[in-house]
Write an enzyme that holds these catalytic residues in place. Structure first.
Site, short mmCIF file in Angstrom:
data_model
loop_
_atom_site.label_atom_id
_atom_site.label_comp_id
_atom_site.label_asym_id
_atom_site.label_seq_id
_atom_site.Cartn_x
_atom_site.Cartn_y
_atom_site.Cartn_z
N ARG A 1 0.84 -1.20 0.00
CA ARG A 1 0.00 0.00 0.00
C ARG A 1 0.88 1.25 0.00
O ARG A 1 1.96 1.26 0.59
CB ARG A 1 -0.91 0.02 1.23
CG ARG A 1 -2.11 -0.93 1.14
CD ARG A 1 -3.04 -0.77 2.33
NE ARG A 1 -2.39 -1.17 3.56
CZ ARG A 1 -1.90 -0.36 4.46
NH1 ARG A 1 -1.99 0.95 4.31
NH2 ARG A 1 -1.32 -0.83 5.54
N TYR B 1 -1.34 -3.57 -6.88
CA TYR B 1 -1.08 -4.39 -5.69
C TYR B 1 -2.12 -4.24 -4.60
O TYR B 1 -2.48 -3.14 -4.20
CB TYR B 1 0.29 -4.01 -5.10
CG TYR B 1 0.83 -5.12 -4.22
CD1 TYR B 1 1.59 -6.15 -4.76
CD2 TYR B 1 0.53 -5.17 -2.86
CE1 TYR B 1 2.04 -7.18 -3.96
CE2 TYR B 1 0.97 -6.20 -2.07
CZ TYR B 1 1.74 -7.21 -2.62
OH TYR B 1 2.18 -8.24 -1.84
N LYS C 1 -9.58 -2.43 1.42
CA LYS C 1 -9.34 -1.28 2.29
C LYS C 1 -10.10 -0.04 1.80
O LYS C 1 -10.64 0.73 2.60
CB LYS C 1 -7.84 -0.99 2.40
CG LYS C 1 -7.06 -2.14 3.06
CD LYS C 1 -7.60 -2.43 4.41
CE LYS C 1 -7.13 -3.65 5.17
NZ LYS C 1 -5.82 -4.17 5.13
N HIS D 1 -10.79 -2.51 11.18
CA HIS D 1 -9.66 -3.34 10.74
C HIS D 1 -9.43 -4.44 11.76
O HIS D 1 -8.53 -4.35 12.59
CB HIS D 1 -8.43 -2.43 10.60
CG HIS D 1 -7.27 -3.07 9.89
ND1 HIS D 1 -5.98 -2.59 10.04
CD2 HIS D 1 -7.18 -4.10 9.02
CE1 HIS D 1 -5.16 -3.33 9.30
NE2 HIS D 1 -5.86 -4.25 8.68
N SER E 1 -1.66 -3.45 10.40
CA SER E 1 -1.23 -4.32 9.30
C SER E 1 0.02 -5.10 9.68
O SER E 1 0.97 -4.54 10.24
CB SER E 1 -0.94 -3.46 8.07
OG SER E 1 -2.08 -2.72 7.73
N CYS F 1 0.45 -7.31 11.99
CA CYS F 1 0.66 -7.40 13.43
C CYS F 1 -0.10 -8.57 14.06
O CYS F 1 -0.33 -8.58 15.27
CB CYS F 1 0.28 -6.08 14.11
SG CYS F 1 1.42 -4.75 13.70
N ASP G 1 -9.37 -9.81 8.68
CA ASP G 1 -8.86 -8.46 8.37
C ASP G 1 -9.87 -7.34 8.57
O ASP G 1 -9.49 -6.24 8.98
CB ASP G 1 -8.34 -8.42 6.93
CG ASP G 1 -7.43 -7.23 6.65
OD1 ASP G 1 -6.49 -7.02 7.45
OD2 ASP G 1 -7.65 -6.52 5.66
N ARG H 1 2.35 -12.12 -0.24
CA ARG H 1 1.00 -12.48 0.24
C ARG H 1 0.48 -13.74 -0.44
O ARG H 1 0.89 -14.08 -1.56
CB ARG H 1 0.03 -11.33 -0.06
CG ARG H 1 0.38 -10.00 0.60
CD ARG H 1 -0.45 -9.74 1.80
NE ARG H 1 0.04 -8.61 2.60
CZ ARG H 1 -0.55 -8.21 3.72
NH1 ARG H 1 -1.65 -8.80 4.14
NH2 ARG H 1 -0.04 -7.21 4.42
P1 GTP Z 1 -2.46 -7.67 7.48
O1 GTP Z 1 -2.96 -8.71 6.56
O2 GTP Z 1 -1.36 -6.84 6.90
O3 GTP Z 1 -3.54 -6.78 8.02
O4 GTP Z 1 -1.69 -8.43 8.70
P2 GTP Z 1 -2.18 -9.29 9.96
O5 GTP Z 1 -2.53 -8.38 11.10
O6 GTP Z 1 -3.19 -10.28 9.56
O7 GTP Z 1 -0.82 -10.03 10.39
P3 GTP Z 1 -0.41 -11.58 10.32
O8 GTP Z 1 -1.22 -12.43 11.23
O9 GTP Z 1 -0.32 -11.98 8.90
O10 GTP Z 1 1.05 -11.52 10.94
C1 GTP Z 1 2.05 -10.69 10.41
C2 GTP Z 1 3.40 -11.14 10.89
O11 GTP Z 1 3.42 -11.13 12.32
C3 GTP Z 1 3.73 -12.56 10.47
O12 GTP Z 1 5.07 -12.61 10.07
C4 GTP Z 1 3.53 -13.36 11.72
O13 GTP Z 1 4.36 -14.49 11.75
C5 GTP Z 1 3.85 -12.37 12.83
N1 GTP Z 1 3.10 -12.70 14.07
C6 GTP Z 1 1.77 -12.98 14.16
N2 GTP Z 1 1.42 -13.31 15.42
C7 GTP Z 1 2.54 -13.23 16.17
C8 GTP Z 1 2.84 -13.45 17.56
O14 GTP Z 1 1.98 -13.81 18.37
N3 GTP Z 1 4.12 -13.24 17.95
C9 GTP Z 1 5.10 -12.85 17.07
N4 GTP Z 1 6.33 -12.68 17.54
N5 GTP Z 1 4.87 -12.64 15.75
C10 GTP Z 1 3.61 -12.82 15.30
C1 SPV Z 2 -3.02 -4.39 5.26
O1 SPV Z 2 -2.07 -3.72 4.84
O2 SPV Z 2 -3.59 -4.14 6.34
C2 SPV Z 2 -3.49 -5.55 4.48
C3 SPV Z 2 -2.93 -5.75 3.15
O3 SPV Z 2 -4.34 -6.28 4.95
S1 SPV Z 2 -3.66 -4.70 1.96
O4 SPV Z 2 -4.81 -5.40 1.37
O5 SPV Z 2 -2.66 -4.44 0.94
O6 SPV Z 2 -4.14 -3.48 2.59
MN MN Z 3 -5.00 -5.56 7.03
#
Ligand code: GTP
Ligand code: SPV
Ligand code: MN
Length: 617
Positions: free
Chosen positions: A91, A230, A239, A259, A281, A283, A306, A398
């Site tokens: 983004r 993207y 989003k 979110h 994002s 996290c 999400d 992704r």
């Molecule tokens: P978006 O799709 O961007 O909104 O991200 P998201 O909030 O769904 O994050 P996601 O669960 O994909 O995790 C993002 C990164 O954080 C990955 O590399 C995970 O491995 C890492 N992660 C997730 N949960 C944990 C946790 O409990 N501890 C740690 N250390 N890392 C974590």
């Molecule tokens: C984020 O950035 O929070 C995502 C990926 O979930 S995107 O769809 O690119 O916004």
């Molecule tokens: Mn997201």
């Protein structure tokens, strides 16, 4: 159904009269398509029906064209790898605009442009921008088609990658088209990669334009996106619609667009709870949404990973749906040891973007398996070995896959009325200060906690990674209006919900020790925190009341077998007075930057309470 026109209508610009005759098309929609066609001058127009045949045709064409690589069907049936242009990988927040009539309505946190000026500027970019390309008309529904909490839109795009991604991420096709009438609102979402093709020119694998605009017109509920192919820049249902435009609709209509992930939790006693959680994002939303508990007897099922739309139901309780149909999940760090459920979800029918390619035609990324293969092609197609100094997958690589393939999907995930939300969680990447878990004192305090969230930046957006920034409600890049007004809307929702307002918790999986390592093991072990939260809902465990909220009593947080020292546990469950006083000062400055005249008095009172409470510690 009607025949999808994938044949070319010739080299002359298409006319809107060339829409399918077997379908009733709303006059307003037809007029918009005519305008867009005249403006962008595509060489043909395709109305997408959302069929498997259409999907297969598009993926085949993209393989032939070089945009997609078909993965080895033995390992990953009906799956593809896309490599984006290295300049189009995430983004672009600095190119994202909220074009409300007045600047103050976009708030100090968004880039603002005057709507007519932005449209004039963008019109020069869109003029002829689809020359030599096919324009796809993609009717889509956010939420189950026709559901009471659902909304519809129509995305026009010249990117077949976007079409197939929208097909996985939203409900697209003819049944949605039937919902579009002149008395039902729908969101026009215009998208072009901004790379017209001159006759005879050879296309690139990932067309885009160096000049990118992700523009939103909240008052007229329109989206104009130019120059990027993207993710959140281009899949406009996600989003752009489901958060930025929907947050404005939600403010006006008394609901919430957030979110958040959404899970169903069953306790060992068989009691069912639904929890929504906002983390910024990259996290941890997808990971918590697919949690495999290590605590015996607990079960977590996935509803969304999400975005959540929430509305008070007829019974006065907050009801939530996942408006999406699939997951657009972060690949790196998602592996057999951290998120087996996600790995199982993408067994096939998956589009991978910017991951590495194995020699056997399957995919790989950092964290998928503990040991990297001896040789790969990295996300840019270059040779890669474990000795290479760059990552094999882009940090924002992704996977795109439908939610129904997820082994942990809850049976009610497509319930049109949604599920009752029993608790709300706020979290982020906080190496210091914020404890593992804290229960907010009440709704207003919970809103204060959401408003004061901060988190380290990640690769999900272009720019520096690891920089701590304010990210209220994990919505900094996604609120479509004034941030202080958005805080007020949260407070107003608390008034509407009254005693039905769900309890709010703050969590932090990312606390670090002096050596810079994460103290908490995270991932599946987060089920221990989930257990504490549900036990709080049930009134089974006590909380130590502090100025930052209710903290676990050390003996009531299950840390058995984790090998944490007493001082680790104290850090995770304590209040660092000096750090919180500094945090309060920082919050005061931040609130000030959001406009002292607009900031809700309630949140200023919460800040004063926090400071007074800390002073007494
Ligand atoms: P978006 O799709 O961007 O909104 O991200 P998201 O909030 O769904 O994050 P996601 O669960 O994909 O995790 C993002 C990164 O954080 C990955 O590399 C995970 O491995 C890492 N992660 C997730 N949960 C944990 C946790 O409990 N501890 C740690 N250390 N890392 C974590
Ligand atoms: C984020 O950035 O929070 C995502 C990926 O979930 S995107 O769809 O690119 O916004
Ligand atoms: Mn997201």
């Amino acid at each position: 159904t009607y025949p999808t026109r994938v044949d070319s209508v010739g080299s002359r610009p298409a006319r809107a009269s060339e829409t399918p005759t077997t379908l009733r098309i709303d006059a307003g929609l037809a007029a918009w398509i005519a305008d867009v066609t005249a403006l962008t001058e595509p060489s043909n127009v395709v109305w997408c029906d959302g069929s498997t045949a259409e999907y297969d045709l598009l993926t085949k064409a993209m393989v032939a064209q070089g945009t997609l690589i078909r993965l080895n069907p033995e390992w990953r049936p009906n799956s593809f790898l896309a490599r984006s242009d290295p300049a189009d990988v995430a983004r672009v927040e600095d190119r994202t605009f909220i074009c409300s009539t007045t600047e103050i309505d976009a708030g100090p946190t968004n880039n603002w442009r005057e709507p007519a000026e932005m449209k004039a500027e963008l019109t020069t970019h869109f003029r002829g921008s689809m020359r030599g390309r096919t324009m796809y008309v993609v009717p889509f529904s956010m939420g189950p088609v026709g559901g009471p909490l659902s909304q519809v839109g129509v995305q026009v795009t010249d990117s077949p990658y976007v079409v197939v991604s929208m097909a996985l991420m939203t409900r697209i096709g003819t049944d949605v088209l039937n919902l579009i009438t002149d008395d039902a609102p729908w969101v026009p979402a215009l998208h072009s990669v901004g790379a017209p093709l001159t006759p005879g020119a050879v296309d690139v694998a990932w067309p885009h334009n160096a000049s990118k605009y992700i523009a939103h017109f909240p008052e007229t509920r329109e989206i104009w996106s130019f120059g990027s192919g993207y993710g959140g820049n281009a899949l406009l249902g996600k989003k752009c619609f489901a958060l930025r435009i929907a947050s404005v609709m939600a403010r006006d209509e008394g609901w919430m667009a957030e979110h958040m992930l959404l899970v169903k939790i069953t306790s060992p006693e068989g009691r069912v709870y639904h929890v929504a959680a906002a983390f910024p994002s990259a996290c941890g939303k997808t990971n918590l949404a697919m949690l495999k508990p290590t605590v015996p007897g607990w079960k977590v099922e996935t509803i969304g990973d999400d975005i959540v739309w929430m509305r008070p139901g007829p019974d006065g309780k907050l009801r939530a749906i996942n408006p999406e149909r699939g997951f657009f999940g972060v690949a790196p760090g998602t592996g057999i040891e951290t998120n087996q459920t996600a790995v199982d979800t993408m067994w096939g029918n998956t589009i991978f973007t910017n991951v590495a390619l194995r020699d056997d035609g399957d995919v790989w990324w950092e964290g998928l398996t503990p040991t990297p293969p001896a040789h790969l092609l990295d996300w840019q197609g270059n040779d890669w070995t474990p000795a290479s100094s760059t990552p094999a997958a882009h940090p924002n690589a992704r996977f795109t896959v439908t939610a129904d393939q997820c082994p942990s999907i809850a049976e009610e995930w497509e319930s049109p009325e949604g599920v009752v939300v029993d608790a709300i969680l706020f979290g982020g990447r906080r190496p210091s200060t914020v404890p593992l878990v804290a229960q907010s004192k009440n709704w207003a305090h919970g809103v204060f906690v959401g408003a004061t969230m901060a988190s380290e930046t990640t690769a999900a957006a272009a720019g520096a990674v690891g920089r701590l920034r304010h990210d209220p409600f994990a919505m900094l890049p996604f609120v479509g209006y004034n941030m202080a007004d958005y805080f007020q809307h949260w407070l107003d929702m608390g008034d509407v919900l009254g005693e039905n307002a769900p309890p709010i918790f703050q969590v932090n999986w990312f606390r670090k020790n002096d050596a810079g390592s994460y103290i908490w093991p995270g991932f599946s072990e987060n089920s221990r925190v989930v257990e504490w939260i549900i036990r709080r809902l049930e009134g089974d465990v006590a909380a130590r009341q502090t100025p930052i909220g209710g903290l676990p009593l050390v003996h009531e947080l299950n840390v058995e077998g984790l090998g944490l020292s007493d001082s680790d546990v104290a850090t995770l469950t304590g209040v660092d007075k000096a750090a919180w006083l500094a945090e309060a000062d920082e919050t005061a400055t931040y609130f000030d930057s959001l406009g002292a005249d607009r900031m809700p008095e309630t949140l200023m009172t919460e800040l004063a309470r926090l400071r007074a409470g800390l002073a007494k510690l």
